[in-house]
Design a protein around this motif. Structure first.
Motif, PDB file in Angstrom:
ATOM      1  N   GLY A 129       0.867  -1.224  -0.037  1.00 59.68           N
ATOM      2  CA  GLY A 129      -0.011   0.117   0.145  1.00 59.68           C
ATOM      3  C   GLY A 129       0.874   1.278   0.187  1.00 59.68           C
ATOM      4  N   GLU A 130       0.180   2.330   0.026  1.00 59.62           N
ATOM      5  CA  GLU A 130       0.811   3.670  -0.052  1.00 59.62           C
ATOM      6  C   GLU A 130       0.290   4.690   1.152  1.00 59.62           C
ATOM      7  OE1 GLU A 130       1.368   7.447  -2.929  1.00 59.62           O
ATOM      8  OE2 GLU A 130       1.798   5.491  -3.743  1.00 59.62           O
ATOM      9  N   TRP A 131       1.285   5.379   1.801  1.00 64.24           N
ATOM     10  CA  TRP A 131       0.545   6.267   2.937  1.00 64.24           C
ATOM     11  C   TRP A 131       1.491   7.330   2.715  1.00 64.24           C
ATOM     12  CZ3 TRP A 131      -3.372   7.682   5.417  1.00 64.24           C
ATOM     13  CH2 TRP A 131      -3.221   8.701   6.753  1.00 64.24           C
TER      14      TRP A 131
ATOM     15  N   GLY B  64       2.771   9.056   0.556  1.00 65.52           N
ATOM     16  CA  GLY B  64       4.255   8.916  -0.155  1.00 65.52           C
ATOM     17  C   GLY B  64       4.910   7.771  -0.006  1.00 65.52           C
ATOM     18  N   ASP B  65       4.912   7.268   1.257  1.00 67.94           N
ATOM     19  CA  ASP B  65       5.811   6.061   1.591  1.00 67.94           C
ATOM     20  C   ASP B  65       5.077   4.710   1.387  1.00 67.94           C
ATOM     21  OD1 ASP B  65       7.120   8.025   2.916  1.00 67.94           O
ATOM     22  OD2 ASP B  65       6.509   7.165   5.073  1.00 67.94           O
ATOM     23  N   THR B  66       5.847   3.797   0.734  1.00 70.47           N
ATOM     24  CA  THR B  66       5.442   2.644   0.365  1.00 70.47           C
ATOM     25  C   THR B  66       5.227   1.626   1.929  1.00 70.47           C
ATOM     26  OG1 THR B  66       6.251   2.521  -1.751  1.00 70.47           O
ATOM     27  CG2 THR B  66       6.060   0.209  -0.738  1.00 70.47           C
ATOM     28  N   ILE B  67       3.934   1.053   1.810  1.00 67.76           N
ATOM     29  CA  ILE B  67       3.901   0.114   3.124  1.00 67.76           C
ATOM     30  C   ILE B  67       3.735  -1.335   2.638  1.00 67.76           C
ATOM     31  CG2 ILE B  67       2.512  -0.172   5.273  1.00 67.76           C
ATOM     32  CD1 ILE B  67       3.662   2.523   5.003  1.00 67.76           C
ATOM     33  N   LEU B  68       4.375  -2.254   3.141  1.00 66.60           N
ATOM     34  CA  LEU B  68       4.397  -3.657   2.992  1.00 66.60           C
ATOM     35  C   LEU B  68       4.195  -4.396   4.001  1.00 66.60           C
ATOM     36  CD1 LEU B  68       7.804  -3.977   0.541  1.00 66.60           C
ATOM     37  CD2 LEU B  68       5.402  -3.363  -0.155  1.00 66.60           C
ATOM     38  N   VAL B  69       3.332  -5.423   3.999  1.00 68.16           N
ATOM     39  CA  VAL B  69       3.052  -6.155   4.891  1.00 68.16           C
ATOM     40  C   VAL B  69       2.838  -7.745   4.348  1.00 68.16           C
ATOM     41  CG1 VAL B  69       1.017  -7.266   6.652  1.00 68.16           C
ATOM     42  CG2 VAL B  69       1.420  -4.697   6.323  1.00 68.16           C
TER      43      VAL B  69
END
Length: 229
Positions: free
Chosen positions: A194-196, A198-203
């Motif tokens: 995902g994105e928050w 401008g940051d890329t978020i990975l789970v």
């Protein structure tokens, strides 16, 4: 008066005095045997010292108590480490809530290929079955604010292809669902990207999709819930 020269000693085995050549040969043999005995003695001494050092290491090693590694019980304080690293990162870092049975094995900032990432590694536990697995949370960004390169994301997700999309906790996620992968040789069986701001978020991880979706919801809550001052 001149001192009388002592007669050569008779060697019992020979029944006569040794010749100079026999004396030299005997002394050479004695020297050889001495060196052999010394080498063996040194070897035995070295083995004793080595065994002693091994015993000391075993007794002092914090990871061996009753044959069980204390790393199994090791867990870091994710919230405290996130708050500590946030000034260096220049942003709020994700610190999701996790079940009490889970162990956060590590949490810290990393840098690779021009991308800075905050990564949390968990050992997860299914409270019903007791099954252990792996889960990771990554918050990645670039120092200049440019989007994280797709190649970097692909490497983090072990070069697996997306399989769908869904929304969890107000964040739009790309889904990577690969149940045929071997969890013993992979860290990514199911993942979300995902994105928050401008940051890329990975789970991602090797636990069940349902468990990792709950973790993603906790990640979203950690990012969207205002922090207490």
């Amino acid at each position: 008066m001149a001192r009388k020269q002592k007669a050569p000693a008779v060697v019992a085995e020979l029944g006569r005095p040794e010749t100079p050549a026999e004396t030299a040969a005997r002394k050479a043999n004695d020297s050889r045997l001495y060196r052999q005995r010394k080498t063996v003695n040194n070897l035995v001494f070295s083995l004793i010292v080595s065994l002693g050092l091994m015993l000391v290491i075993v007794l002092m090693a914090p990871g061996l108590i009753g044959g069980k590694s204390t790393f199994e019980d090791h867990s870091v304080d994710v919230a405290a480490l996130a708050a500590e690293a946030a000034p260096s990162a220049g942003r709020t870092l994700v610190a999701p809530a996790a079940p009490d049975a889970w162990k956060a094995k590590s949490a810290g900032l990393r840098q690779r290929d021009g991308v800075v990432s905050w990564q949390i590694d968990y050992t997860t536990v299914d409270e019903t079955t007791g099954h252990e697995a792996y889960a990771a949370v990554v918050q990645a960004f670039t120092p200049d604010g440019a989007p994280v390169d797709e190649k970097w994301i692909s490497q983090a997700l072990e070069q697996q292809s997306p399989t769908g999309a869904e929304q969890i906790g107000g964040i739009d996620w790309v889904v990577y669902d690969h149940p045929d992968r071997d969890p013993d040789s992979s860290n990514m069986v199911f993942g979300l990207q995902g994105e928050w701001q401008g940051d890329t978020i990975l789970v991602y991880g090797t636990d069940t999709p349902a468990t990792l979706r709950v973790l993603a919801a906790d990640v979203a809550a950690s990012l969207t819930t205002p922090k207490e001052q």
